[in-house]
Design an enzyme around this catalytic site. Structure first.
Site, PDB file in Angstrom:
ATOM      1  N   ARG A 107      -0.302   8.707  -2.678  1.00  0.00           N
ATOM      2  CA  ARG A 107      -1.613   8.982  -2.100  1.00  0.00           C
ATOM      3  C   ARG A 107      -1.918   8.136  -0.869  1.00  0.00           C
ATOM      4  O   ARG A 107      -2.296   8.659   0.187  1.00  0.00           O
ATOM      5  CB  ARG A 107      -2.736   8.730  -3.139  1.00  0.00           C
ATOM      6  CG  ARG A 107      -2.961   9.854  -4.083  1.00  0.00           C
ATOM      7  CD  ARG A 107      -3.294   9.334  -5.449  1.00  0.00           C
ATOM      8  NE  ARG A 107      -2.113   8.709  -6.010  1.00  0.00           N
ATOM      9  CZ  ARG A 107      -1.171   9.384  -6.690  1.00  0.00           C
ATOM     10  NH1 ARG A 107      -1.334  10.651  -6.946  1.00  0.00           N
ATOM     11  NH2 ARG A 107      -0.084   8.777  -7.142  1.00  0.00           N
ATOM     12  N   THR A 108      -1.775   6.823  -0.990  1.00  0.00           N
ATOM     13  CA  THR A 108      -2.249   5.953   0.087  1.00  0.00           C
ATOM     14  C   THR A 108      -1.406   6.137   1.338  1.00  0.00           C
ATOM     15  O   THR A 108      -1.938   6.295   2.447  1.00  0.00           O
ATOM     16  CB  THR A 108      -2.233   4.483  -0.382  1.00  0.00           C
ATOM     17  OG1 THR A 108      -2.820   4.417  -1.679  1.00  0.00           O
ATOM     18  CG2 THR A 108      -3.006   3.600   0.573  1.00  0.00           C
TER      19      THR A 108
ATOM     20  N   LYS B 194      16.839  -9.689   6.540  1.00  0.00           N
ATOM     21  CA  LYS B 194      17.629 -10.828   7.057  1.00  0.00           C
ATOM     22  C   LYS B 194      16.886 -12.138   6.834  1.00  0.00           C
ATOM     23  O   LYS B 194      17.321 -13.188   7.287  1.00  0.00           O
ATOM     24  CB  LYS B 194      17.874 -10.654   8.557  1.00  0.00           C
ATOM     25  CG  LYS B 194      18.620  -9.403   8.945  1.00  0.00           C
ATOM     26  CD  LYS B 194      18.732  -9.337  10.476  1.00  0.00           C
ATOM     27  CE  LYS B 194      18.837  -7.921  10.963  1.00  0.00           C
ATOM     28  NZ  LYS B 194      18.547  -7.802  12.397  1.00  0.00           N
TER      29      LYS B 194
ATOM     30  N   ARG C 259       1.094  -2.281   2.430  1.00  0.00           N
ATOM     31  CA  ARG C 259       1.088  -2.401   0.962  1.00  0.00           C
ATOM     32  C   ARG C 259       2.188  -3.367   0.590  1.00  0.00           C
ATOM     33  O   ARG C 259       3.330  -3.240   1.043  1.00  0.00           O
ATOM     34  CB  ARG C 259       1.312  -1.062   0.284  1.00  0.00           C
ATOM     35  CG  ARG C 259       1.564  -1.238  -1.209  1.00  0.00           C
ATOM     36  CD  ARG C 259       1.493   0.031  -1.981  1.00  0.00           C
ATOM     37  NE  ARG C 259       0.136   0.544  -2.044  1.00  0.00           N
ATOM     38  CZ  ARG C 259      -0.216   1.592  -2.782  1.00  0.00           C
ATOM     39  NH1 ARG C 259       0.681   2.234  -3.495  1.00  0.00           N
ATOM     40  NH2 ARG C 259      -1.464   1.997  -2.806  1.00  0.00           N
TER      41      ARG C 259
ATOM     42  N   HIS D  32      -7.480  -3.250  -3.492  1.00  0.00           N
ATOM     43  CA  HIS D  32      -7.043  -1.978  -2.884  1.00  0.00           C
ATOM     44  C   HIS D  32      -8.301  -1.321  -2.292  1.00  0.00           C
ATOM     45  O   HIS D  32      -8.789  -0.307  -2.786  1.00  0.00           O
ATOM     46  CB  HIS D  32      -6.409  -1.098  -3.956  1.00  0.00           C
ATOM     47  CG  HIS D  32      -5.705   0.121  -3.445  1.00  0.00           C
ATOM     48  ND1 HIS D  32      -5.790   0.581  -2.123  1.00  0.00           N
ATOM     49  CD2 HIS D  32      -4.904   1.015  -4.091  1.00  0.00           C
ATOM     50  CE1 HIS D  32      -5.067   1.681  -2.004  1.00  0.00           C
ATOM     51  NE2 HIS D  32      -4.522   1.961  -3.177  1.00  0.00           N
TER      52      HIS D  32
HETATM   53  N1   CP Z   1      -4.165   5.393  -5.845  1.00  0.00           N
HETATM   54  C1   CP Z   1      -3.036   4.947  -5.239  1.00  0.00           C
HETATM   55  O1   CP Z   1      -2.999   3.852  -4.662  1.00  0.00           O
HETATM   56  O2   CP Z   1      -1.981   5.786  -5.338  1.00  0.00           O
HETATM   57  P1   CP Z   1      -0.565   5.545  -4.654  1.00  0.00           P
HETATM   58  O3   CP Z   1       0.043   4.319  -5.313  1.00  0.00           O
HETATM   59  O4   CP Z   1       0.219   6.784  -4.881  1.00  0.00           O
HETATM   60  O5   CP Z   1      -0.809   5.260  -3.188  1.00  0.00           O
END
Ligand code: CP
Length: 318
Positions: A67-68, A96, A117, A145
């Site tokens: 999703r993100t 490296k 992320r 998040h």
């Molecule tokens: N909700 C969410 O963060 O989903 P993903 O890990 O698929 O990005």
């Protein structure tokens, strides 16, 4: 002289940079603007197709994502911008041994903003100290998040009309669930919200989250979903975060602690909504998907639109 100007322009741009690392990095006014802009984008997405023409977003995902990552990348493309990134972090010079600080210094010279992320708590904050462009935290370990929270708030605003005055049951892995930490931080800024925290004792909310909100907003902390499902206006389910566990046996013991099914849904209010940041494993049975109170797939659809608005906001284009 030319070199001096170049260095000067980097220093100047660094001072003006706005990041989105935790929910409170956006004021309530910022949020109102972003939500209003999201409404406009949803109404006529094509109107915004050139807003980020010639802009580049670096998409650095050191952990899996559907999703993100896809919604951020799609958001930038739909704004007319471009995306750079990698499918495998081992193809970058991180493999490296280059430090995250140096990687950030370099990439911020190539891109207009960076989404990151990371499995490490604090990674996005760390990067923001070395970046000359906005850093957006797309999830840092079990910490925060905040862009999932924008998605969640848009969904609540749509399905419940307002962001205040709700009883919110938060159920599952409250210890490692970063979407939960950000959502609690965000919803605690709106008046008259109350929380019921539902988790196994081993997966209770960390103190640094619980102590950071007005304590009168916490109604109860319990391990019983069945006793609470009838009391809440919003039920936010979450997956037990396998990737944060040291012990596989402990994960296996806890992963199916809660399973929301049609039988349990009979006890819920008629206008209660079930949310989930997804991915969903066993914690919501597929039979719940057809219940009109299950809004988790619609919730995810807001992700791309609200991230378009966030990109515009951080780049001062909206
Ligand atoms: N909700 C969410 O963060 O989903 P993903 O890990 O698929 O990005």
């Amino acid at each position: 002289m030319a070199v001096g100007s170049f260095a000067g322009s980097i220093a100047d741009s660094h001072m003006a940079v706005r990041n989105y690392i935790v929910p409170t990095d956006l004021s309530l006014d910022d949020l109102r603007s972003i939500f209003a802009l999201t409404d406009e984008i949803i109404k006529d997405c094509q109107k915004f197709q050139d807003v980020c023409k010639s802009k580049v977003m670096a998409s650095l995902f050191f952990e899996p994502s559907t999703r993100t990552k896809f919604s951020f990348d799609a958001a930038m493309y739909r704004l007319g911008g471009n995306v750079i990134g990698f499918a495998d972090p081992n193809t970058t010079s991180q493999a490296k041994g280059e430090s995250l600080a140096d990687t950030t210094r370099i990439i911020s010279g190539y891109a207009d903003l960076i989404t990151v992320r990371s499995p490490y708590e604090g990674a996005a904050k760390h990067m923001s100290m070395y970046s000359s462009v906005p850093i957006i935290n797309a999830g840092d370990g079990g910490h925060e998040h905040p862009t999932q929270t924008l998605t969640d708030l848009m969904a609540i605003r749509h399905y419940k009309q307002t962001l205040d005055g709700h009883v919110i049951g938060i159920c599952g892995d409250l210890k490692f669930g970063r979407t939960i930490h950000s959502l609690i931080s965000a919803l605690s800024r709106y008046p008259n919200n109350k929380f019921v925290f539902i988790s196994p004792p081993e997966l209770q909310l960390p103190d640094y989250v619980a102590h950071n909100i007005d304590q009168s907003m916490i109604l109860r902390q319990t391990d019983s979903l069945i006793n609470e499902i009838g009391n809440v206006d919003i039920l936010y389910m979450s997956r037990v975060q396998k990737e944060r566990f040291v012990s596989e046996a402990e994960y296996l013991r806890l992963r199916d602690y809660y399973i929301l099914n049609a039988e349990k849904m009979k006890r819920a209010k008629k206008d209660m909504v079930v949310m989930h940041p997804l991915p969903r494993l066993n914690e919501i049975s597929a039979e719940v998907d057809s219940d009109e109170r299950a809004i988790y797939f619609e919730q995810a659809r807001y992700g791309m639109y609200v991230r378009m608005a966030l990109i515009m906001n951080l780049l001062d284009l909206g």
